[in-house]
Design a protein around this motif. Structure first.
Motif, mmCIF file in Angstrom:
data_model
loop_
_atom_site.group_PDB
_atom_site.id
_atom_site.type_symbol
_atom_site.label_atom_id
_atom_site.label_comp_id
_atom_site.label_asym_id
_atom_site.label_seq_id
_atom_site.Cartn_x
_atom_site.Cartn_y
_atom_site.Cartn_z
ATOM 1 N N ARG A 95 14.683 88.707 100.087
ATOM 2 C CA ARG A 95 15.861 87.837 100.189
ATOM 3 C C ARG A 95 16.126 87.185 98.841
ATOM 4 O O ARG A 95 15.262 87.126 97.978
ATOM 5 N N GLN A 96 17.321 86.685 98.649
ATOM 6 C CA GLN A 96 17.737 86.141 97.365
ATOM 7 C C GLN A 96 18.002 84.640 97.459
ATOM 8 O O GLN A 96 19.078 84.228 97.865
ATOM 9 N N PRO A 97 17.036 83.814 97.038
ATOM 10 C CA PRO A 97 17.287 82.373 97.012
ATOM 11 C C PRO A 97 18.102 81.985 95.776
ATOM 12 O O PRO A 97 18.256 82.779 94.855
ATOM 13 N N GLN A 98 18.578 80.778 95.766
ATOM 14 C CA GLN A 98 19.344 80.265 94.641
ATOM 15 C C GLN A 98 18.425 79.565 93.647
ATOM 16 O O GLN A 98 17.525 78.839 94.032
ATOM 17 N N VAL A 99 18.684 79.780 92.370
ATOM 18 C CA VAL A 99 17.947 79.091 91.310
ATOM 19 C C VAL A 99 18.637 77.764 91.060
ATOM 20 O O VAL A 99 19.853 77.700 90.930
ATOM 21 N N LYS A 100 17.842 76.692 91.036
ATOM 22 C CA LYS A 100 18.378 75.358 90.772
ATOM 23 C C LYS A 100 17.911 74.923 89.387
ATOM 24 O O LYS A 100 16.771 75.174 89.015
ATOM 25 N N GLN A 101 18.781 74.265 88.656
ATOM 26 C CA GLN A 101 18.430 73.780 87.329
ATOM 27 C C GLN A 101 18.363 72.267 87.333
ATOM 28 O O GLN A 101 19.288 71.590 87.787
ATOM 29 N N GLU A 102 17.251 71.738 86.848
ATOM 30 C CA GLU A 102 17.055 70.295 86.679
ATOM 31 C C GLU A 102 16.663 70.070 85.231
ATOM 32 O O GLU A 102 15.487 70.176 84.888
ATOM 33 N N GLY A 103 17.648 69.804 84.383
ATOM 34 C CA GLY A 103 17.383 69.695 82.950
ATOM 35 C C GLY A 103 16.949 71.050 82.419
ATOM 36 O O GLY A 103 17.630 72.043 82.602
ATOM 37 N N ALA A 104 15.763 71.105 81.803
ATOM 38 C CA ALA A 104 15.242 72.366 81.268
ATOM 39 C C ALA A 104 14.427 73.139 82.304
ATOM 40 O O ALA A 104 13.948 74.224 82.030
ATOM 41 N N LEU A 105 14.264 72.573 83.503
ATOM 42 C CA LEU A 105 13.441 73.193 84.534
ATOM 43 C C LEU A 105 14.282 74.033 85.494
ATOM 44 O O LEU A 105 15.252 73.551 86.061
ATOM 45 N N LEU A 106 13.924 75.302 85.642
ATOM 46 C CA LEU A 106 14.549 76.197 86.615
ATOM 47 C C LEU A 106 13.618 76.292 87.811
ATOM 48 O O LEU A 106 12.424 76.539 87.648
ATOM 49 N N LYS A 107 14.161 76.067 89.020
ATOM 50 C CA LYS A 107 13.345 76.089 90.240
ATOM 51 C C LYS A 107 14.001 77.001 91.263
ATOM 52 O O LYS A 107 15.217 77.101 91.315
ATOM 53 N N TRP A 108 13.178 77.655 92.091
ATOM 54 C CA TRP A 108 13.681 78.494 93.166
ATOM 55 C C TRP A 108 12.704 78.430 94.326
ATOM 56 O O TRP A 108 11.537 78.105 94.157
ATOM 57 N N ASP A 109 13.216 78.710 95.523
ATOM 58 C CA ASP A 109 12.376 78.737 96.704
ATOM 59 C C ASP A 109 11.500 79.977 96.679
ATOM 60 O O ASP A 109 11.926 81.032 96.201
ATOM 61 N N ALA A 110 10.289 79.864 97.207
ATOM 62 C CA ALA A 110 9.402 81.017 97.299
ATOM 63 C C ALA A 110 10.061 82.093 98.160
ATOM 64 O O ALA A 110 10.733 81.795 99.141
ATOM 65 N N VAL A 111 9.912 83.328 97.764
ATOM 66 C CA VAL A 111 10.474 84.459 98.493
ATOM 67 C C VAL A 111 9.367 85.082 99.337
ATOM 68 O O VAL A 111 8.323 85.470 98.802
ATOM 69 N N LYS A 112 9.588 85.146 100.638
ATOM 70 C CA LYS A 112 8.602 85.750 101.531
ATOM 71 C C LYS A 112 8.398 87.207 101.129
ATOM 72 O O LYS A 112 9.352 87.959 101.001
ATOM 73 N N GLY A 113 7.152 87.590 100.897
ATOM 74 C CA GLY A 113 6.834 88.955 100.502
ATOM 75 C C GLY A 113 6.746 89.159 99.001
ATOM 76 O O GLY A 113 6.348 90.231 98.548
ATOM 77 N N ALA A 114 7.114 88.153 98.210
ATOM 78 C CA ALA A 114 7.056 88.293 96.748
ATOM 79 C C ALA A 114 5.610 88.145 96.271
ATOM 80 O O ALA A 114 4.912 87.213 96.651
ATOM 81 N N ALA A 115 5.169 89.069 95.437
ATOM 82 C CA ALA A 115 3.838 88.998 94.833
ATOM 83 C C ALA A 115 3.887 88.176 93.545
ATOM 84 O O ALA A 115 2.941 87.483 93.206
ATOM 85 N N PHE A 116 5.008 88.279 92.823
ATOM 86 C CA PHE A 116 5.189 87.524 91.587
ATOM 87 C C PHE A 116 6.663 87.541 91.215
ATOM 88 O O PHE A 116 7.475 88.190 91.874
ATOM 89 N N TYR A 117 7.001 86.836 90.150
ATOM 90 C CA TYR A 117 8.376 86.746 89.652
ATOM 91 C C TYR A 117 8.388 87.082 88.169
ATOM 92 O O TYR A 117 7.441 86.761 87.445
ATOM 93 N N TRP A 118 9.449 87.720 87.720
ATOM 94 C CA TRP A 118 9.685 87.921 86.298
ATOM 95 C C TRP A 118 10.769 86.956 85.858
ATOM 96 O O TRP A 118 11.791 86.815 86.519
ATOM 97 N N VAL A 119 10.541 86.295 84.730
ATOM 98 C CA VAL A 119 11.552 85.435 84.102
ATOM 99 C C VAL A 119 12.120 86.221 82.920
ATOM 100 O O VAL A 119 11.371 86.720 82.084
ATOM 101 N N TYR A 120 13.448 86.369 82.903
ATOM 102 C CA TYR A 120 14.130 87.049 81.803
ATOM 103 C C TYR A 120 14.947 86.031 81.021
ATOM 104 O O TYR A 120 15.520 85.114 81.596
ATOM 105 N N GLN A 121 15.000 86.205 79.717
ATOM 106 C CA GLN A 121 15.852 85.382 78.858
ATOM 107 C C GLN A 121 16.777 86.329 78.112
ATOM 108 O O GLN A 121 16.311 87.224 77.401
ATOM 109 N N ASP A 122 18.078 86.151 78.285
ATOM 110 C CA ASP A 122 19.094 87.007 77.667
ATOM 111 C C ASP A 122 18.800 88.484 77.909
ATOM 112 O O ASP A 122 18.928 89.324 77.016
ATOM 113 N N GLY A 123 18.366 88.811 79.139
ATOM 114 C CA GLY A 123 18.131 90.192 79.531
ATOM 115 C C GLY A 123 16.786 90.771 79.143
ATOM 116 O O GLY A 123 16.478 91.904 79.487
ATOM 117 N N GLN A 124 15.967 90.017 78.440
ATOM 118 C CA GLN A 124 14.657 90.500 77.992
ATOM 119 C C GLN A 124 13.545 89.846 78.812
ATOM 120 O O GLN A 124 13.564 88.630 79.036
#
Length: 85
Positions: free
Chosen positions: A17-46
């Protein structure tokens, strides 16, 4: 008559499922995704960082686009965009 010998059975896989990313200043937060083993963070596509956390502190003050993708154990990916630069 229908011959079942030609049937190939495969697992039925659904994307995470696709939760929404919330921004609080420089902090990006998202709800845990059921079944997710890990997350990748990309900056400008990298790819920037692989994490099991549900938040990331941005380290740049310039105009930058971040994207978070949730990955399951099988390597299936679901993309989460922060929606802005």
């Amino acid at each position: 008559p229908f011959d079942q010998a030609g049937i190939n059975r495969v697992a039925n896989v659904f994307s995470l499922r696709q939760p929404q990313v919330k921004q609080e200043g420089a902090l990006l937060k998202w709800d845990a995704v059921k079944g997710a083993a890990f997350y990748w963070v990309y900056q400008d596509g990298q790819p920037l960082e692989k994490t099991t956390a549900t938040q990331y502190k941005a380290t740049t003050t310039s105009a930058t686009e971040y994207k978070i993708s949730a990955m399951d154990e099988a390597g299936w990916e679901r993309t989460l965009d922060d929606g802005g630069k």
